[in-house]
Design a protein around this motif. Sequence first.
Motif, PDB file in Angstrom:
ATOM      1  N   MET A 181      29.118  40.061  28.339  1.00 20.04           N
ATOM      2  CA  MET A 181      28.724  41.635  28.008  1.00 20.04           C
ATOM      3  C   MET A 181      29.746  42.332  28.613  1.00 20.04           C
ATOM      4  SD  MET A 181      25.117  43.543  29.145  1.00 20.04           S
ATOM      5  CE  MET A 181      25.414  42.628  30.654  1.00 20.04           C
ATOM      6  N   LEU A 182      30.060  42.639  29.844  1.00 20.51           N
ATOM      7  CA  LEU A 182      31.272  43.434  30.201  1.00 20.51           C
ATOM      8  C   LEU A 182      32.354  42.575  30.549  1.00 20.51           C
ATOM      9  CD1 LEU A 182      31.573  46.039  31.385  1.00 20.51           C
ATOM     10  CD2 LEU A 182      31.197  44.942  33.959  1.00 20.51           C
ATOM     11  N   ASP A 183      32.091  41.238  30.535  1.00 19.60           N
ATOM     12  CA  ASP A 183      33.681  40.315  30.872  1.00 19.60           C
ATOM     13  C   ASP A 183      34.487  40.300  29.923  1.00 19.60           C
ATOM     14  OD1 ASP A 183      31.923  39.894  33.022  1.00 19.60           O
ATOM     15  OD2 ASP A 183      31.497  37.665  32.333  1.00 19.60           O
ATOM     16  N   ARG A 184      34.377  40.303  28.646  1.00 14.84           N
ATOM     17  CA  ARG A 184      35.423  40.062  27.807  1.00 14.84           C
ATOM     18  C   ARG A 184      36.528  41.320  27.629  1.00 14.84           C
ATOM     19  NH1 ARG A 184      34.649  37.484  22.292  1.00 14.84           N
ATOM     20  NH2 ARG A 184      36.810  38.173  22.117  1.00 14.84           N
ATOM     21  N   VAL A 185      35.677  42.402  27.129  1.00 15.80           N
ATOM     22  CA  VAL A 185      36.454  43.595  26.789  1.00 15.80           C
ATOM     23  C   VAL A 185      37.200  43.972  28.304  1.00 15.80           C
ATOM     24  CG1 VAL A 185      36.444  45.845  25.902  1.00 15.80           C
ATOM     25  CG2 VAL A 185      34.741  44.063  25.059  1.00 15.80           C
ATOM     26  N   ALA A 186      36.183  44.030  29.314  1.00 13.17           N
ATOM     27  CA  ALA A 186      36.598  44.754  30.530  1.00 13.17           C
ATOM     28  C   ALA A 186      37.779  43.656  31.090  1.00 13.17           C
ATOM     29  CB  ALA A 186      35.365  44.549  31.572  1.00 13.17           C
ATOM     30  N   GLY A 187      37.886  42.421  30.821  1.00 12.54           N
ATOM     31  CA  GLY A 187      38.792  41.485  31.287  1.00 12.54           C
ATOM     32  C   GLY A 187      40.164  41.973  30.866  1.00 12.54           C
ATOM     33  N   GLN A 188      39.972  42.255  29.615  1.00  9.53           N
ATOM     34  CA  GLN A 188      41.157  42.477  28.719  1.00  9.53           C
ATOM     35  C   GLN A 188      41.710  43.987  29.080  1.00  9.53           C
ATOM     36  OE1 GLN A 188      41.149  41.881  24.413  1.00  9.53           O
ATOM     37  NE2 GLN A 188      41.223  40.020  24.910  1.00  9.53           N
ATOM     38  N   LEU A 189      40.962  44.992  29.471  1.00  5.16           N
ATOM     39  CA  LEU A 189      41.278  46.156  29.816  1.00  5.16           C
ATOM     40  C   LEU A 189      41.777  46.280  31.145  1.00  5.16           C
ATOM     41  CD1 LEU A 189      38.322  48.369  28.626  1.00  5.16           C
ATOM     42  CD2 LEU A 189      40.646  48.706  27.887  1.00  5.16           C
ATOM     43  N   GLU A 190      41.296  45.347  32.072  1.00 13.07           N
ATOM     44  CA  GLU A 190      41.834  45.253  33.198  1.00 13.07           C
ATOM     45  C   GLU A 190      43.237  44.670  33.128  1.00 13.07           C
ATOM     46  OE1 GLU A 190      39.749  42.338  35.619  1.00 13.07           O
ATOM     47  OE2 GLU A 190      41.377  42.498  37.309  1.00 13.07           O
ATOM     48  N   ARG A 191      43.637  43.655  32.422  1.00 17.62           N
ATOM     49  CA  ARG A 191      44.813  43.146  32.148  1.00 17.62           C
ATOM     50  C   ARG A 191      45.958  44.264  31.689  1.00 17.62           C
ATOM     51  NH1 ARG A 191      48.894  39.957  33.597  1.00 17.62           N
ATOM     52  NH2 ARG A 191      50.144  39.249  32.014  1.00 17.62           N
ATOM     53  N   TYR A 192      45.272  45.117  30.582  1.00 20.64           N
ATOM     54  CA  TYR A 192      46.045  46.100  30.084  1.00 20.64           C
ATOM     55  C   TYR A 192      46.437  47.153  31.164  1.00 20.64           C
ATOM     56  CZ  TYR A 192      47.157  49.919  26.686  1.00 20.64           C
ATOM     57  OH  TYR A 192      47.441  50.758  25.843  1.00 20.64           O
ATOM     58  N   MET A 193      45.616  47.459  32.075  1.00 18.61           N
ATOM     59  CA  MET A 193      45.666  48.476  32.896  1.00 18.61           C
ATOM     60  C   MET A 193      46.774  48.041  33.951  1.00 18.61           C
ATOM     61  SD  MET A 193      41.943  50.119  33.121  1.00 18.61           S
ATOM     62  CE  MET A 193      42.170  51.090  34.465  1.00 18.61           C
ATOM     63  N   ASP A 194      46.399  46.809  34.490  1.00 17.38           N
ATOM     64  CA  ASP A 194      47.529  46.009  35.424  1.00 17.38           C
ATOM     65  C   ASP A 194      48.809  46.272  34.874  1.00 17.38           C
ATOM     66  OD1 ASP A 194      46.431  45.110  37.847  1.00 17.38           O
ATOM     67  OD2 ASP A 194      46.689  42.969  37.046  1.00 17.38           O
ATOM     68  N   LEU A 195      49.102  45.757  33.323  1.00 20.35           N
ATOM     69  CA  LEU A 195      50.482  45.916  32.957  1.00 20.35           C
ATOM     70  C   LEU A 195      50.932  47.186  33.223  1.00 20.35           C
ATOM     71  CD1 LEU A 195      50.211  43.290  29.950  1.00 20.35           C
ATOM     72  CD2 LEU A 195      51.631  43.258  32.070  1.00 20.35           C
ATOM     73  N   LEU A 196      50.032  48.203  32.566  1.00 18.03           N
ATOM     74  CA  LEU A 196      50.683  49.641  32.570  1.00 18.03           C
ATOM     75  C   LEU A 196      50.941  50.053  33.943  1.00 18.03           C
ATOM     76  CD1 LEU A 196      47.933  51.348  30.295  1.00 18.03           C
ATOM     77  CD2 LEU A 196      50.445  50.957  29.933  1.00 18.03           C
ATOM     78  N   LEU A 233      36.865  51.605  29.879  1.00 22.94           N
ATOM     79  CA  LEU A 233      36.287  51.102  30.753  1.00 22.94           C
ATOM     80  C   LEU A 233      34.976  51.807  31.573  1.00 22.94           C
ATOM     81  CD1 LEU A 233      36.731  48.196  32.141  1.00 22.94           C
ATOM     82  CD2 LEU A 233      38.225  48.971  33.825  1.00 22.94           C
ATOM     83  N   ARG A 234      35.364  52.962  31.723  1.00 21.63           N
ATOM     84  CA  ARG A 234      34.118  53.677  32.077  1.00 21.63           C
ATOM     85  C   ARG A 234      32.866  53.877  31.428  1.00 21.63           C
ATOM     86  NH1 ARG A 234      35.848  59.317  34.071  1.00 21.63           N
ATOM     87  NH2 ARG A 234      35.250  59.797  32.087  1.00 21.63           N
ATOM     88  N   THR A 235      33.185  54.128  30.239  1.00 22.42           N
ATOM     89  CA  THR A 235      32.095  53.856  29.147  1.00 22.42           C
ATOM     90  C   THR A 235      31.254  52.546  29.266  1.00 22.42           C
ATOM     91  OG1 THR A 235      33.544  53.645  27.430  1.00 22.42           O
ATOM     92  CG2 THR A 235      32.328  55.821  27.489  1.00 22.42           C
ATOM     93  N   GLN A 236      32.096  51.584  29.411  1.00 25.60           N
ATOM     94  CA  GLN A 236      31.570  50.248  29.615  1.00 25.60           C
ATOM     95  C   GLN A 236      30.434  50.180  30.902  1.00 25.60           C
ATOM     96  OE1 GLN A 236      32.699  46.696  28.188  1.00 25.60           O
ATOM     97  NE2 GLN A 236      32.844  48.072  26.428  1.00 25.60           N
ATOM     98  N   ILE A 237      31.133  50.500  31.628  1.00 28.40           N
ATOM     99  CA  ILE A 237      30.625  50.511  32.968  1.00 28.40           C
ATOM    100  C   ILE A 237      29.347  51.180  33.254  1.00 28.40           C
ATOM    101  CG2 ILE A 237      30.560  51.150  35.577  1.00 28.40           C
ATOM    102  CD1 ILE A 237      33.556  50.156  35.447  1.00 28.40           C
ATOM    103  N   GLN A 238      29.271  52.563  32.387  1.00 22.81           N
ATOM    104  CA  GLN A 238      28.229  53.577  32.390  1.00 22.81           C
ATOM    105  C   GLN A 238      27.022  52.807  31.603  1.00 22.81           C
ATOM    106  OE1 GLN A 238      29.941  57.110  30.984  1.00 22.81           O
ATOM    107  NE2 GLN A 238      30.094  58.125  33.074  1.00 22.81           N
TER     108      GLN A 238
END
Lengths: 144, 111
Positions: free
Chosen positions: B1-16, B94-99
Amino acid sequence: MSLFSALSVGASGMAAQRARAELLVENLANAETTRTPGGGPYRRKDVVFESSPVEAPFSSVFDAQVNGPSGVAVSDVITDSSDPERRYMPGHPDADPEGYVAFPHINPAEDMVDLMGSARSYEANVAAIGAVKDMIQRSIDLFR
Amino acid sequence: MLDRVAGQLERYMDLLSSRQKLVASNIANADTPGYHTEDIDFQAELQNAIAGPPHAVEVDGLAMKNDGNNVSLDRESRLLSENALRFNVASNLLRTQIQSIRAAIKEGQSS
């Protein structure tokens, strides 16, 4: 957290540019100085920059070795060793027997331009810190 | 549910953030003789499935100054604001996902 070390990188840039500006101002102020504690006229000083790893607070060894983005540091201050400019001023107390006075070899226009460059570089570093700070704030806002 | 999109967003933000760090370093070294502009290959790093630390590469095609420094402040300030904006977008997503997850949890509590 790598973003915090980006703050240190920006701060190192600000510190280096500040050191450069201080020396440039010193050069401008002493453009006509004929007496120094070491004897002879004032000599122009300039900085040498080198990139150096930054010490981020709390950063681990692992963080530090990850492809090491580097800050900047003043590696050396060089003193101009070129011959002083000789002006014919027989009435001057520092004149030599022939009536010439040794003045520092300083071109105020050159130092002014460098000073502007230094101020702009300082601003660029401030902007970088602002952008990084904004990103950190965004990350914190995720918890809200 | 949260994992797939959030994982990619995390990688994206990490790279940024890694990239922003390199940009900050390039700006700090804008007056260092012999310094070469560094960047990461964003596309390649994002597609790289193994989330290792990104590699910094030297950028080609920039005008070299007389002191051997090729930092272009225009390029760096563009990247600086671009990275901040991209990070802003990603963190909002990511925040909307968490919300939405949090809303689901709250609904469960109230009944």
